[in-house]
Structures are given as C-alpha cells and as structure tokens.
Design an enzyme around this catalytic site. Sequence first.
Site, PDB file in Angstrom:
ATOM      1  N   THR A 193       0.359  24.726 -82.718  1.00 34.75           N
ATOM      2  CA  THR A 193      -0.235  23.666 -81.906  1.00 34.75           C
ATOM      3  C   THR A 193      -0.820  22.628 -82.846  1.00 34.75           C
ATOM      4  OG1 THR A 193      -0.711  25.131 -80.085  1.00 34.75           O
ATOM      5  CG2 THR A 193      -2.262  23.344 -80.370  1.00 34.75           C
ATOM      6  N   ARG A 221       2.475  28.524 -66.553  1.00 34.56           N
ATOM      7  CA  ARG A 221       1.492  29.095 -67.481  1.00 34.56           C
ATOM      8  C   ARG A 221       0.722  27.961 -68.191  1.00 34.56           C
ATOM      9  NH1 ARG A 221       0.219  28.785 -73.263  1.00 34.56           N
ATOM     10  NH2 ARG A 221      -0.751  30.743 -73.839  1.00 34.56           N
ATOM     11  N   VAL A 222      -0.580  28.105 -68.221  1.00 34.28           N
ATOM     12  CA  VAL A 222      -1.413  27.136 -68.944  1.00 34.28           C
ATOM     13  C   VAL A 222      -2.192  27.900 -70.015  1.00 34.28           C
ATOM     14  CG1 VAL A 222      -3.351  25.523 -68.751  1.00 34.28           C
ATOM     15  CG2 VAL A 222      -1.617  25.587 -66.957  1.00 34.28           C
ATOM     16  N   GLY A 223      -2.199  27.362 -71.224  1.00 36.38           N
ATOM     17  CA  GLY A 223      -2.900  28.025 -72.328  1.00 36.38           C
ATOM     18  C   GLY A 223      -4.325  27.528 -72.486  1.00 36.38           C
ATOM     19  N   ASP A 224      -4.870  27.761 -73.658  1.00 36.38           N
ATOM     20  CA  ASP A 224      -6.263  27.388 -73.926  1.00 36.38           C
ATOM     21  C   ASP A 224      -6.430  25.926 -74.312  1.00 36.38           C
ATOM     22  OD1 ASP A 224      -4.764  28.037 -76.270  1.00 36.38           O
ATOM     23  OD2 ASP A 224      -6.619  27.912 -77.425  1.00 36.38           O
ATOM     24  N   THR A 244      -6.146  27.182 -82.150  1.00 37.29           N
ATOM     25  CA  THR A 244      -4.712  27.453 -82.042  1.00 37.29           C
ATOM     26  C   THR A 244      -4.492  28.952 -82.126  1.00 37.29           C
ATOM     27  OG1 THR A 244      -2.543  27.126 -83.026  1.00 37.29           O
ATOM     28  CG2 THR A 244      -4.413  27.053 -84.540  1.00 37.29           C
ATOM     29  N   GLY A 245      -3.515  29.429 -81.365  1.00 35.39           N
ATOM     30  CA  GLY A 245      -3.246  30.863 -81.367  1.00 35.39           C
ATOM     31  C   GLY A 245      -2.826  31.322 -79.997  1.00 35.39           C
ATOM     32  N   GLY A 247      -3.188  31.773 -76.665  1.00 38.29           N
ATOM     33  CA  GLY A 247      -4.115  31.104 -75.764  1.00 38.29           C
ATOM     34  C   GLY A 247      -4.848  31.992 -74.774  1.00 38.29           C
TER      35      GLY A 247
END
Length: 327
Positions: A193, A221-224, A244-245, A247
């Site tokens: 990211t 899907r939604v990440g962090d 980053t990682g 999420g």
Amino acid sequence: MCASKRTLFAVVSFFLIHFFCIQTIAQQQKYGLVIHGGAGTILKKNMSPEKEAAYTEKLKEALTTGYKILDSGGTSLDAVNAVINIMEDSPLFNAGKGAVLTEKGEAELDASIMEGKTLAAGAVAGVKHIKNPINLARLVMEKSPHVMMIGDGAEEFAKQNNYELVDNKYFITEERRQQYLKIKEAQDQKHGTVGCVALDKTGNLAAGTSTGGMMMKKFGRVGDAPIIGAGTYANNNTCAVSATGHGEYFIRLGVARDISSLMEYKNYSLRQAADEVINVKLTKLGGTGGVIAIDKNGNVTMPFNTEGMYRGYYINGGEPVVKIYKD
Ligand code: ASP
C-alpha cells in the site's frame, strides 16, 4: 562597571540572547515527512538490482516532492496529497495504477486522509474508476459533510465535482495480472500500500493512505486504509500514522488511533507507542505489517513485523533516507 564595559556587556548579552532564541526557534521548527510503499515478503534475494533501483528512485522522488512543499511553507496536507499521488501513479505500488486485483480480476481502491489540527478526515472505499483515490478522499473531507463515501456513491460525488474518472483497465498492469493468475492458483495473499505522514512548519500534522487492498479480496471487502483510526490517523497533540499490512488485523486493533492514544493517555513516546502496537499487540494477534509515524516534535518511527517495508523519511537538517529491508 564603567560605561564602555556596560556597553560591551549589553552588546554581548544581546547577541547571546539572539543566538539562543534563534537556536530554540530552529529546534522547534522541525518539519518533514515519512512515507511507505507497503510491507510484506520483501527479501533482498528475490529483488533484482533494477527493481531495487526503481523502488529507491521512486521513493526518493516522492520524498523530495513532499519535502519541497514543506520547505517552501506548504501544508502537511498538501505534502501528503502530492506524495501519495506520485505513488498512486506509479505501477510499482499497490495503489492507483498497479493496484492488486480482486477475486473477480478488477481494481477496487480505498483511501483516506486526515488533518491533525482540526481532526477533519475524508475517506473513500471500493471505488473502481477514480484515478487518484486520495484526491477524492480529500474532496470528501473538504466538500462534503461526511467522512466516508463508498462505491457508486463516491463516484457519483466525484462526477458532480468534475473529477477525472478512468476505465478500470487503467489500473491493471501486466505484472499485476500475471501475479493475479499465479495467486489465483496458489491462493496466496499479497500486501503493498502507499502512505505518507507529514509535519509542516506551523506544527500541523497530516496522514494519508491509499491502496488497492489485498490481492484476491472478495466483493465489497474494505481494508484498514480508508478507516480513520485503523490505517490512518493524525492529531496535532500526538502524532500522524499511516499503516500497511493485513488490514483485517489493523481494523480489529484500531492500530493508528491506538498509537496516538498510548501517547495521549499514557505519555508514551512515539517509538514506544508504535512498538507496543506493532511488535506486541499486532504480532500477538497474528497480524502482519507495519506503520510509519511522525510526532508533533518531528520524531519519526517505522516499525514492521514483516521481512521488509518500502519506507523513507526526510526531515529538515537531514538528507532523504530510503530503506526496503530489515536493518
Ligand atoms: N492494508 C491494506 C489492506 O488491508 C493492504 C496493504 O497494506 O498491503 O487493504
């Protein structure tokens, strides 16, 4: 004391006071930025010299662009925005052009931005035709009464504001398509990211993060990255953070806000707070990744628990520093 001695004393005192004042102001006026281009299985043995040089060069370009904005008196928000645009436009990173693909083989992008002075924030998630998602996140922050907009609604908002929309194919590079086809068989997961945190000359902090999310993610899907407090956070009383990682773990731990809270409630230093959250809490939960962070005094930290993280910083009085692997 005779008159000439008094004059000499006054002159020396004046210069000493002046000197110390300037020193103190110079010390107070720390400014600069920290960036990341994703964390994950980044090993020197798997990297060609050309690829390493390309990443290093792009990270340096991003750092220098952001630094110039800050150095000429620009805001941390503008620096974060400009830096992330450079990385979104580069196919090297998993954001904008070159984003990873969903299970369906499309690019679905998330981004957020936050200002430490006002705690104003903007975010978009699941957009498919926005060339620079961080710009739309900023638009949400500055031109709407909301913090987060998703999918079609976010794109409708972009159209209303004459924002540049692109075909989804724009984001899909041949390298990502090949990676997608390979991963589709292996069911592996890939990270990567982009993010930036900055402190400007007036002491304002800002943070931003932009991503294609996780390779092979499922519909919706939604990440962090677009979640304020998970992937992005900025507060002038504490620090600015971009993550980053993996999420899902960052959301569950509220990573970015947790780092700020440890500083606010427990008086932790930036480094202590970030270490505690990444190297203790995240690691214990089984999550992988890292953060970049800068505090209100210009201290910088970049902890991660993966093999590598594309990262760098540029603080006044120093040179741009770029790193990829573990030290
Ligand atoms: N944190 C991002 C997400 O989970 C992915 C990444 O940083 O690589 O969407």
